[in-house]
Scaffold this active site. Sequence first.
Site, PDB file in Angstrom:
ATOM      1  N   ASP A  33     -10.308   3.196   1.344  1.00  0.00           N
ATOM      2  CA  ASP A  33     -10.597   2.585   2.650  1.00  0.00           C
ATOM      3  C   ASP A  33     -11.229   3.573   3.634  1.00  0.00           C
ATOM      4  O   ASP A  33     -12.205   3.251   4.319  1.00  0.00           O
ATOM      5  CB  ASP A  33      -9.308   2.031   3.277  1.00  0.00           C
ATOM      6  CG  ASP A  33      -8.925   0.671   2.711  1.00  0.00           C
ATOM      7  OD1 ASP A  33      -9.823  -0.043   2.215  1.00  0.00           O
ATOM      8  OD2 ASP A  33      -7.727   0.326   2.775  1.00  0.00           O
ATOM      9  N   LYS A  80       0.804  -1.232   0.000  1.00  0.00           N
ATOM     10  CA  LYS A  80       0.000   0.000   0.000  1.00  0.00           C
ATOM     11  C   LYS A  80       0.837   1.282   0.000  1.00  0.00           C
ATOM     12  O   LYS A  80       0.380   2.313  -0.492  1.00  0.00           O
ATOM     13  CB  LYS A  80      -0.949   0.011   1.202  1.00  0.00           C
ATOM     14  CG  LYS A  80      -2.163  -0.895   0.998  1.00  0.00           C
ATOM     15  CD  LYS A  80      -3.189  -0.731   2.099  1.00  0.00           C
ATOM     16  CE  LYS A  80      -4.434  -1.524   1.769  1.00  0.00           C
ATOM     17  NZ  LYS A  80      -5.490  -1.401   2.753  1.00  0.00           N
TER      18      LYS A  80
HETATM   19  P1  NAP Z   1      -1.654  -4.635   9.280  1.00  0.00           P
HETATM   20  O1  NAP Z   1      -1.044  -3.442   8.632  1.00  0.00           O
HETATM   21  O2  NAP Z   1      -0.933  -5.939   9.277  1.00  0.00           O
HETATM   22  O3  NAP Z   1      -1.942  -4.252  10.823  1.00  0.00           O
HETATM   23  C1  NAP Z   1      -2.526  -5.159  11.710  1.00  0.00           C
HETATM   24  C2  NAP Z   1      -2.575  -4.540  13.090  1.00  0.00           C
HETATM   25  O4  NAP Z   1      -3.282  -5.464  13.936  1.00  0.00           O
HETATM   26  C3  NAP Z   1      -1.193  -4.323  13.709  1.00  0.00           C
HETATM   27  O5  NAP Z   1      -1.209  -3.146  14.436  1.00  0.00           O
HETATM   28  C4  NAP Z   1      -1.049  -5.521  14.641  1.00  0.00           C
HETATM   29  O6  NAP Z   1      -0.286  -5.279  15.763  1.00  0.00           O
HETATM   30  C5  NAP Z   1      -2.467  -5.728  15.080  1.00  0.00           C
HETATM   31  N1  NAP Z   1      -2.658  -7.090  15.567  1.00  0.00           N
HETATM   32  C6  NAP Z   1      -2.456  -8.243  14.887  1.00  0.00           C
HETATM   33  N2  NAP Z   1      -2.749  -9.293  15.667  1.00  0.00           N
HETATM   34  C7  NAP Z   1      -3.107  -8.790  16.873  1.00  0.00           C
HETATM   35  C8  NAP Z   1      -3.515  -9.378  18.100  1.00  0.00           C
HETATM   36  N3  NAP Z   1      -3.605 -10.697  18.222  1.00  0.00           N
HETATM   37  N4  NAP Z   1      -3.828  -8.558  19.118  1.00  0.00           N
HETATM   38  C9  NAP Z   1      -3.729  -7.222  18.991  1.00  0.00           C
HETATM   39  N5  NAP Z   1      -3.350  -6.607  17.868  1.00  0.00           N
HETATM   40  C10 NAP Z   1      -3.053  -7.380  16.815  1.00  0.00           C
HETATM   41  O7  NAP Z   1      -3.082  -4.916   8.670  1.00  0.00           O
HETATM   42  P2  NAP Z   1      -4.170  -3.874   8.125  1.00  0.00           P
HETATM   43  O8  NAP Z   1      -4.007  -3.646   6.675  1.00  0.00           O
HETATM   44  O9  NAP Z   1      -4.200  -2.692   9.016  1.00  0.00           O
HETATM   45  O10 NAP Z   1      -5.502  -4.728   8.305  1.00  0.00           O
HETATM   46  C11 NAP Z   1      -5.949  -5.117   9.595  1.00  0.00           C
HETATM   47  C12 NAP Z   1      -7.276  -5.824   9.466  1.00  0.00           C
HETATM   48  O11 NAP Z   1      -8.262  -4.921   8.994  1.00  0.00           O
HETATM   49  C13 NAP Z   1      -7.270  -6.952   8.413  1.00  0.00           C
HETATM   50  O12 NAP Z   1      -6.895  -8.141   9.003  1.00  0.00           O
HETATM   51  C14 NAP Z   1      -8.684  -6.972   7.894  1.00  0.00           C
HETATM   52  O13 NAP Z   1      -9.414  -7.920   8.617  1.00  0.00           O
HETATM   53  C15 NAP Z   1      -9.190  -5.590   8.198  1.00  0.00           C
HETATM   54  N6  NAP Z   1      -9.430  -4.805   6.959  1.00  0.00           N
HETATM   55  C16 NAP Z   1     -10.691  -4.755   6.492  1.00  0.00           C
HETATM   56  C17 NAP Z   1     -10.984  -4.020   5.381  1.00  0.00           C
HETATM   57  C18 NAP Z   1     -12.398  -3.975   4.885  1.00  0.00           C
HETATM   58  O14 NAP Z   1     -12.618  -3.403   3.824  1.00  0.00           O
HETATM   59  N7  NAP Z   1     -13.344  -4.530   5.599  1.00  0.00           N
HETATM   60  C19 NAP Z   1      -9.992  -3.300   4.708  1.00  0.00           C
HETATM   61  C20 NAP Z   1      -8.692  -3.363   5.204  1.00  0.00           C
HETATM   62  C21 NAP Z   1      -8.428  -4.127   6.325  1.00  0.00           C
HETATM   63  P3  NAP Z   1       1.311  -5.381  15.756  1.00  0.00           P
HETATM   64  O15 NAP Z   1       1.789  -4.107  15.139  1.00  0.00           O
HETATM   65  O16 NAP Z   1       1.672  -5.525  17.184  1.00  0.00           O
HETATM   66  O17 NAP Z   1       1.667  -6.593  14.938  1.00  0.00           O
END
Ligand code: NAP
Length: 498
Positions: A318, A282
């Site tokens: 988003d 991204k």
């Molecule tokens: P990302 O950049 O990998 O960030 C994930 C975040 O979640 C990080 O801050 C991570 O913490 C935290 N995390 C992971 N496992 C955790 C746990 N067990 N407990 C607490 N925190 C945890 O991913 P992203 O792009 O932001 O996406 C995150 C989620 O958003 C996706 O998995 C998806 O389900 C959702 N999403 C949905 C849409 C939609 O259109 N509905 C769009 C985009 C994303 P750390 O930094 O400590 O690893």
Amino acid sequence: MICVSIGRGRHRHVIAEHKHLVENGIGLVELRLDYLQGEVQVKRLLRDRPCPVIMTCRRKSDGGRWEHSEEARLTLLRTAIVEGADYVDLEDDVAAGVRRYGVTKRIISHHDFQKTPADLTLLHKRLASMDADVVKIAAMANHPTDNLRMLQMVHASRLPTVGICMGDIGAPTRILGGRCGAPFTYATFNDDRVLAPGQIGWRQMREMYRYDSITAATRIYGVVADPVGHSLSPVVHNAALAAAGIDAVYVPFRVPAEQIDEFLSAASRWPLSGLSVTIPHKESVLRHATAVDGLVQSIGAANTLSFTPAGIEAANTDATAAVESLAAALRGDEQPQNGTLGVKTAVVLGGGGAARAVAFGLKQRGVEVTVTSRTADRAKKIAAEVGCKAVEWAARHRMPSDCVVNATPVGMHPNVDETPYDKEHLRPYMVVFDTVYNPENTLFIKEARSVGCRTVTGVEMFVRQAAIQFRIWHGVEPPQQVMRDALKRATASAKQPG
Ligand code: NAP
């Protein structure tokens, strides 16, 4: 044309699957003789065959299951020819020793499970010279540009040629072969029973990718990610393209982080029209953008690229999707007006791209946002960029808020028994928004409903971010209900994380 490979141990199962496929409109099948147990009865398989067949008997070294002698294998292939099989598949190292006879067409094939050979043109020339009716090259893709080389080789061939890159990097060649002039592509009978790495099920190939309607004029869109196999964007966009009658296909491109620059530099050679962008690209795609929208500028990340004659335009859908989803749930209003959202304070859980987009979108709409993340520094960074507060992860329940947003993967399939926020801290006046969309009804959402909270699911956000992309790319109103239904069907049947 889609050619479905049938690999079964019993003749009667092969015959039954063959009949079933023809009843469902399939016009060519590959019978994998190496899968059959006991004596192979070529005559029985060919008698009353409901559509043309390719007879193939693969050695283990070529990814097959043949356990008997090479002599017996060649005898079997010669028998297939004598019995009048429509096609017989002959590997390049044995083809010279098997003579043409009768009506049977010769597919001269080459397999490489390690790499896509450097000089595909030379290889093609050698295979074509072996009295070939069709040339088939199946080679492992290690780099997204292997796909391009393969498709260009197919396009340049005068002899009918099937060129497939194996593995999940290679999926585009399976879907786009016909666009480059391949006479057919291979698909599996059953999604769970792949006969070669990266194969796609025939239903998906026909119904989702609409393989038979792809022509040289079909525009190419897709999602670029690593991994990409779990992405539901192809399901949603292809359903919308079909419903809107747009001549375009949406393909999964698995591109490792270190290969994104080369992939985007080659965009015009596919040629690509638009891409959804997700983890881990991204931010890095912005190096290639010639124009960015205001949200990309503020958030520093894009999830949408449009390839135009003027260059690559980057957008972020988003943040808008998150705010629209929330606004629609709060007002029951599909087209929220500018102005406040109706929530005053929000806690955003997560420190990644989704958290950043949601925090930015909410802040823009006047919400007082607090970000909290397992890794404190990530939340602090977002807070500094967005201009909001950050607190320790352990303090998330103590922050007064009328809206809680989960932007972590917690609760996503298969960890459906997890929630990022304890139920005892939920209050009926809160709005709970979970960005996780697989499953739609996460434990967080279920517990919030049981307390009486209003809820917004990740399905809403996912559909809306895809719908905005659709509008950007195709300039028409997206069929949102079609997109929503396709996503819900896919998540209901998904066995893997979304
Ligand atoms: P990302 O950049 O990998 O960030 C994930 C975040 O979640 C990080 O801050 C991570 O913490 C935290 N995390 C992971 N496992 C955790 C746990 N067990 N407990 C607490 N925190 C945890 O991913 P992203 O792009 O932001 O996406 C995150 C989620 O958003 C996706 O998995 C998806 O389900 C959702 N999403 C949905 C849409 C939609 O259109 N509905 C769009 C985009 C994303 P750390 O930094 O400590 O690893």
